[in-house]
Design a protein around this motif. Sequence first.
Motif, PDB file in Angstrom:
ATOM      1  N   ALA A  21     -22.502 -95.212 -76.183  1.00  0.00           N
ATOM      2  CA  ALA A  21     -23.349 -95.572 -76.958  1.00  0.00           C
ATOM      3  C   ALA A  21     -24.902 -95.910 -76.438  1.00  0.00           C
ATOM      4  O   ALA A  21     -25.885 -95.976 -77.200  1.00  0.00           O
ATOM      5  N   PHE A  22     -24.911 -96.574 -75.290  1.00  0.00           N
ATOM      6  CA  PHE A  22     -26.240 -96.994 -74.719  1.00  0.00           C
ATOM      7  C   PHE A  22     -26.644 -96.104 -73.392  1.00  0.00           C
ATOM      8  O   PHE A  22     -27.068 -96.467 -72.476  1.00  0.00           O
ATOM      9  N   ALA A  23     -26.188 -94.765 -73.454  1.00  0.00           N
ATOM     10  CA  ALA A  23     -26.560 -93.694 -72.411  1.00  0.00           C
ATOM     11  C   ALA A  23     -28.203 -93.682 -72.090  1.00  0.00           C
ATOM     12  O   ALA A  23     -28.717 -93.549 -73.260  1.00  0.00           O
ATOM     13  N   SER A  99     -23.472 -93.396 -64.351  1.00  0.00           N
ATOM     14  CA  SER A  99     -22.386 -92.958 -65.139  1.00  0.00           C
ATOM     15  C   SER A  99     -22.613 -93.323 -66.616  1.00  0.00           C
ATOM     16  O   SER A  99     -23.233 -94.494 -66.851  1.00  0.00           O
ATOM     17  N   GLY A 100     -22.379 -92.357 -67.403  1.00  0.00           N
ATOM     18  CA  GLY A 100     -22.757 -92.693 -68.948  1.00  0.00           C
ATOM     19  C   GLY A 100     -23.974 -92.129 -69.251  1.00  0.00           C
ATOM     20  O   GLY A 100     -24.207 -92.143 -70.667  1.00  0.00           O
ATOM     21  N   ASP A 101     -24.984 -91.741 -68.398  1.00  0.00           N
ATOM     22  CA  ASP A 101     -26.334 -91.118 -68.913  1.00  0.00           C
ATOM     23  C   ASP A 101     -26.222 -89.595 -69.317  1.00  0.00           C
ATOM     24  O   ASP A 101     -25.377 -89.088 -69.235  1.00  0.00           O
ATOM     25  N   PHE A 102     -27.102 -89.288 -69.971  1.00  0.00           N
ATOM     26  CA  PHE A 102     -27.507 -88.036 -70.442  1.00  0.00           C
ATOM     27  C   PHE A 102     -28.728 -87.275 -69.881  1.00  0.00           C
ATOM     28  O   PHE A 102     -29.699 -87.919 -69.748  1.00  0.00           O
ATOM     29  N   VAL A 103     -28.535 -85.899 -69.641  1.00  0.00           N
ATOM     30  CA  VAL A 103     -29.409 -85.384 -68.727  1.00  0.00           C
ATOM     31  C   VAL A 103     -29.716 -84.025 -69.101  1.00  0.00           C
ATOM     32  O   VAL A 103     -28.737 -83.364 -69.560  1.00  0.00           O
ATOM     33  N   LEU A 104     -31.041 -83.619 -69.701  1.00  0.00           N
ATOM     34  CA  LEU A 104     -31.255 -82.360 -70.106  1.00  0.00           C
ATOM     35  C   LEU A 104     -32.323 -81.925 -69.063  1.00  0.00           C
ATOM     36  O   LEU A 104     -33.164 -81.973 -68.777  1.00  0.00           O
ATOM     37  N   LEU A 105     -31.826 -80.506 -68.610  1.00  0.00           N
ATOM     38  CA  LEU A 105     -32.590 -79.689 -67.896  1.00  0.00           C
ATOM     39  C   LEU A 105     -32.921 -78.624 -68.438  1.00  0.00           C
ATOM     40  O   LEU A 105     -32.060 -77.525 -68.995  1.00  0.00           O
ATOM     41  N   TYR A 106     -34.486 -78.233 -68.597  1.00  0.00           N
ATOM     42  CA  TYR A 106     -34.996 -77.079 -69.437  1.00  0.00           C
ATOM     43  C   TYR A 106     -35.956 -76.458 -68.391  1.00  0.00           C
ATOM     44  O   TYR A 106     -36.434 -76.771 -67.696  1.00  0.00           O
ATOM     45  N   ASN A 166     -20.574 -88.785 -63.418  1.00  0.00           N
ATOM     46  CA  ASN A 166     -20.098 -88.901 -64.867  1.00  0.00           C
ATOM     47  C   ASN A 166     -21.370 -88.854 -65.878  1.00  0.00           C
ATOM     48  O   ASN A 166     -21.596 -89.608 -66.941  1.00  0.00           O
ATOM     49  N   VAL A 167     -22.292 -87.998 -65.575  1.00  0.00           N
ATOM     50  CA  VAL A 167     -23.664 -87.738 -66.448  1.00  0.00           C
ATOM     51  C   VAL A 167     -23.386 -86.597 -67.103  1.00  0.00           C
ATOM     52  O   VAL A 167     -22.788 -85.615 -66.588  1.00  0.00           O
ATOM     53  N   PHE A 168     -23.501 -86.578 -68.541  1.00  0.00           N
ATOM     54  CA  PHE A 168     -23.590 -85.335 -69.388  1.00  0.00           C
ATOM     55  C   PHE A 168     -24.676 -84.667 -69.224  1.00  0.00           C
ATOM     56  O   PHE A 168     -25.937 -84.935 -69.194  1.00  0.00           O
ATOM     57  N   VAL A 169     -24.656 -83.308 -68.785  1.00  0.00           N
ATOM     58  CA  VAL A 169     -25.654 -82.295 -68.298  1.00  0.00           C
ATOM     59  C   VAL A 169     -25.649 -81.274 -69.539  1.00  0.00           C
ATOM     60  O   VAL A 169     -24.758 -80.638 -69.761  1.00  0.00           O
ATOM     61  N   ALA A 170     -26.951 -81.314 -70.120  1.00  0.00           N
ATOM     62  CA  ALA A 170     -27.167 -79.966 -71.010  1.00  0.00           C
ATOM     63  C   ALA A 170     -28.257 -79.255 -70.090  1.00  0.00           C
ATOM     64  O   ALA A 170     -29.297 -79.716 -69.825  1.00  0.00           O
ATOM     65  N   PHE A 321     -26.816 -84.775 -77.528  1.00  0.00           N
ATOM     66  CA  PHE A 321     -27.532 -85.602 -76.793  1.00  0.00           C
ATOM     67  C   PHE A 321     -26.984 -87.096 -76.463  1.00  0.00           C
ATOM     68  O   PHE A 321     -27.298 -88.026 -76.401  1.00  0.00           O
ATOM     69  N   ALA A 322     -25.543 -87.134 -76.350  1.00  0.00           N
ATOM     70  CA  ALA A 322     -24.556 -88.308 -75.975  1.00  0.00           C
ATOM     71  C   ALA A 322     -24.000 -87.676 -75.075  1.00  0.00           C
ATOM     72  O   ALA A 322     -23.874 -86.758 -74.531  1.00  0.00           O
ATOM     73  N   ASN A 323     -23.357 -88.940 -74.189  1.00  0.00           N
ATOM     74  CA  ASN A 323     -22.305 -88.783 -73.221  1.00  0.00           C
ATOM     75  C   ASN A 323     -20.946 -88.922 -73.603  1.00  0.00           C
ATOM     76  O   ASN A 323     -20.083 -90.046 -73.765  1.00  0.00           O
ATOM     77  N   SER A 324     -20.352 -87.820 -74.094  1.00  0.00           N
ATOM     78  CA  SER A 324     -18.870 -88.045 -74.557  1.00  0.00           C
ATOM     79  C   SER A 324     -18.334 -86.485 -74.211  1.00  0.00           C
ATOM     80  O   SER A 324     -18.797 -85.412 -74.540  1.00  0.00           O
ATOM     81  N   GLY A 325     -17.101 -86.454 -73.646  1.00  0.00           N
ATOM     82  CA  GLY A 325     -16.488 -85.354 -73.547  1.00  0.00           C
ATOM     83  C   GLY A 325     -15.493 -85.067 -74.600  1.00  0.00           C
ATOM     84  O   GLY A 325     -14.809 -84.002 -74.743  1.00  0.00           O
TER      85      GLY A 325
END
Length: 673
Positions: A21-23, A99-106, A166-170, A321-325
Amino acid sequence: MRVLGLQVLWMLALLVCGSTAFATQRALLVGVSELVNQPQALWLQAPRNDVMLMRDALLKQGFTVPDIAVLADGVPGAALPESQAIHEALARLLAQSASGDFVLLYFSGHGTRLRDVAKRYQEPDGLSENFLARDVRGTLGTDAALSGDLRDVDFDAWIQAFLAKNVFVASVFDTCSANSMTRGTGDAPATAEGPADDEVRWRGLRTTQLTGGASPARSLAAPPAATDAVPRARYVALFASESHQITPELRLPRKARSARPQGLLTWAVVESLARKPATWRDLFDGVLALYPPVIDELAQRFPTRELPSPVAEGNLDAPLFANSGAPASTRPVWSAQRSGDSLAVKAGLLDGLAAQQEVRVLATLDDGTVRRAPAAIAQIKLGGAWLAVPAALKDLPGSAFWSVTPVTEPAATALRVRADKPLPVGLSLDYPAAIRLADDPAAADVRWTDLGPAGHRLEALAPVFGTAASAVVVPDVAALRRRLQALAQLKWLAQLQAHAKGGQLDGFDAALEVWSGDRLLRSVPVAEAASVLPALRTGERVRLNVRNTSGRSLDLVITGVDARGALQAVYPDGAGETNRFKRGTPEQPAVKRFDLPWLDAAGEARLLVMAVPAAPHSAPRLFGVATAAQADVSEVRVRGGQPPAASGERQVFAALLRRSSSSVGTADGGARP
């Protein structure tokens, strides 16, 4: 005391909600318009526009200015997108992430392909994809040396490092890898075409187009060292094209006074975001819906060009745009196209749909509002289905995006269990496989008997399960669940093969090979292997060889059930591999071999090989087959492809092999390649 209690509850809520929720949302946007060591004829116009368009879109999605790093030429205040700077920016982003963050690589710019024999994982075509930084140099006339590039193995190493934290990568790559599979040194097509006021530039260069010169040393901020693969539950990537295709930049939106040069994928992603998609799959479906009008126009203007089909991979059902598997939905959603009062669905028998099946029709409007209504499949074929537009949705505007999702699994695919008690809890299956108690004991597929402390007895009653699995005792409920799930999957595999029986896929071959060390002893088409491939001798091993010379990309699934009843994912496997098999030609085939040690273990095992031509601008076709043995994450990859042939309805390969290590097995009527 009441205030203190509320504070305690608030702290507990923070702990329960956790990082999802607070990533913190961060992004790295890279746009390379100018290749300063290369002729200006190879430069692009749109990447500087792309990064600003994407930056504005991310701000609307809740990203903050300090958490968006931009490397682009021609953008005020941005660092230059040179190879060292890009690696350093990735290193900073990794250090900042927790851990828990979200990252976008463009990334927006040129790409190319070259042969890289040092790669740990070799592609079926033997080529490596590279992104070209601003300072790229090449060795003129060859395809074996580059500097100032970022290789696919570099990107993979960075992504693995983020996942390990544990970072969500898009990732979004508005680039491409090459403008041809031809490896010769002949002249490449022009980078820019069309009138100056409506010019189209093509992203994707051959390395033979690049100029050499003094090569700078490899970046000091090198990617992290390779480690064991991390499960990709928190990973998504969107690509502008398949690896052998090019992608355009042109003035977008088309015929709008405000139009300016943009990468097609970037523009489509931003337009799709405006409809407020809930998941990455929703976002990608929106992108797919926006491509056809532009591609149709380009096909008329440039009839000799092979135009792109966008690509997606990873956990597409994760929230945006969230950190959830955890997937937001476990039901498949298929895109549909409206024509008058009818909807054509890009799914059919091969995907687990059935005639008269109940579905839910979804219509997404321009503002993101979703309207829903029930319906039923009226007509169905192998790869498509049709139904009437529900009356409640007939008044919707033509700009709506349409999709269809099943209400439940078809009754015919469900494993019917005869038992005197409820089914065990915790059963988990990929659509359309299902498990239900049999209403009619005479129609049951299996009989389950609870033996108390002695375990659970399963008796196979349906012929599809063969003789080796006719009766088995498992020790506990967990083993019972696994066995029931495997039997349900096996029932669907048999139905899937029956649907495709009699089909033929020109240019695709699958053969079982027997090897002794590095020596190939014999090879047999997989559809014939059960009747002619004898048991292995000491020191021999069996491998599957698949070969694509069709001139098209293929949707390919290879899976099995071993003699213990466990699912065996072969292609794609559980490490995030694509189910889109690369394009090959008779001159340059795409070939891959797979070891199958479980196929000759004691007992009876099954192997399914299923392939169809990939349809452009459509979601993946995984045939409802589990891609990992009851994996807890979605590992779906999507690839675009060439349009299927006119006879595409029967362009399908299916072989279901039943093999016993103790005696010669029998083939289940697999279609010959």
